[in-house]
Design an enzyme around this catalytic site. Structure first.
Site, PDB file in Angstrom:
ATOM      1  N   HIS A  42       0.826  -1.211   0.000  1.00 46.02           N
ATOM      2  CA  HIS A  42       0.000   0.000   0.000  1.00 46.02           C
ATOM      3  C   HIS A  42       0.857   1.258   0.000  1.00 46.02           C
ATOM      4  O   HIS A  42       0.391   2.334   0.348  1.00 46.02           O
ATOM      5  CB  HIS A  42      -0.944   0.022   1.207  1.00 46.02           C
ATOM      6  CG  HIS A  42      -1.669  -1.281   1.403  1.00 46.02           C
ATOM      7  ND1 HIS A  42      -1.201  -2.263   2.253  1.00 46.02           N
ATOM      8  CD2 HIS A  42      -2.773  -1.769   0.812  1.00 46.02           C
ATOM      9  CE1 HIS A  42      -2.021  -3.316   2.194  1.00 46.02           C
ATOM     10  NE2 HIS A  42      -2.973  -3.042   1.328  1.00 46.02           N
TER      11      HIS A  42
HETATM   12  S1  FES Z   1       1.721  -0.559   3.284  1.00 45.76           S
HETATM   13 FE1  FES Z   1       0.113  -1.931   3.761  1.00 45.76          FE
HETATM   14  S2  FES Z   1       1.193  -3.669   4.479  1.00 45.76           S
HETATM   15 FE2  FES Z   1       2.781  -2.226   4.078  1.00 45.76          FE
END
Ligand code: FES
Length: 201
Positions: free
Chosen positions: A154
């Protein structure tokens, strides 16, 4: 036990996938654990892990497994160390106020010996294993990137002290596990034990 040099992100993700697989398979793991040697059983249960760091080159990272998790040991270069103070304004917890490290690593470098960084390689968002991106200003991470760890799941970003950037999903710095160096500091830096505190801590 000695660590193994990372050659690629794929390999690191393999370690992480193995760690997560271990968690998922806990309910059926007893016959496997029963077949392990006593030392392997102790290690699976969380015994400290000793790592030879004597041959690490500046800029090199090792990955070892402790309690089923990937643990990174990074030997930082002078350039890497010099970049860290310049990032404070971009970080969520630059002075490590949150409880993500033992007291002896509660400093901006998050380490006992500045040159060496020890981290649990699991993102504090949802548990992916971030990639090691030591290069400065790569095209995909932008001109302000001064080396760090990038989580592709993410988009969370961490610097080369494991400190999380502002404005990303991960809420906390990467965890520093208990660890100590064998021998007398600061001269002896050839072995490190993950999973146990320094005697004077
Ligand atoms: S940014 Fe979501 S698990 Fe690392």
């Amino acid at each position: 036990m000695s660590g193994e040099v990372d050659k690629s992100k794929r390999r690191l993700l393999g370690v992480a996938a193995g760690a997560m697989g271990g968690v998922g398979a806990a309910g059926v793991a007893i016959p496997f654990i029963a077949s392990m040697s006593p030392s392997a059983r102790a290690q699976a249960a969380g015994a400290p892990v000793e790592v030879d760091i004597s041959k690490m080159e500046p800029g090199q990272r090792l990955t070892v497994e402790w309690r089923g998790k990937p643990v990174w040991i990074l030997r930082r270069t002078p350039e890497m160390l010099a970049a860290l103070p310049t990032l404070a304004g971009e970080l969520r917890d630059p002075n490590s106020e949150e409880e993500q490290q033992p007291d002896y690593a509660k400093n901006p470098l998050r380490s006992v010996i500045p040159e060496y960084l020890v981290l649990v390689g699991i993102c504090t968002h949802l548990g992916c294993s971030p990639g090691f991106r030591p290069e400065f200003a790569p095209a995909d991470l932008g001109p302000g990137w001064k080396g760090g760890f990038f989580c592709p799941c993410h988009g969370s970003r961490f610097d080369l002290a494991g400190r999380v950037y502002k404005g990303v999903p991960a809420p906390l710095n990467l965890e520093v596990p208990p660890h100590r160096y064998l021998g007398k500091l600061p001269d002896t830096k050839d072995r490190i034990i993950i999973g146990t505190d320094p005697e004077n801590a």
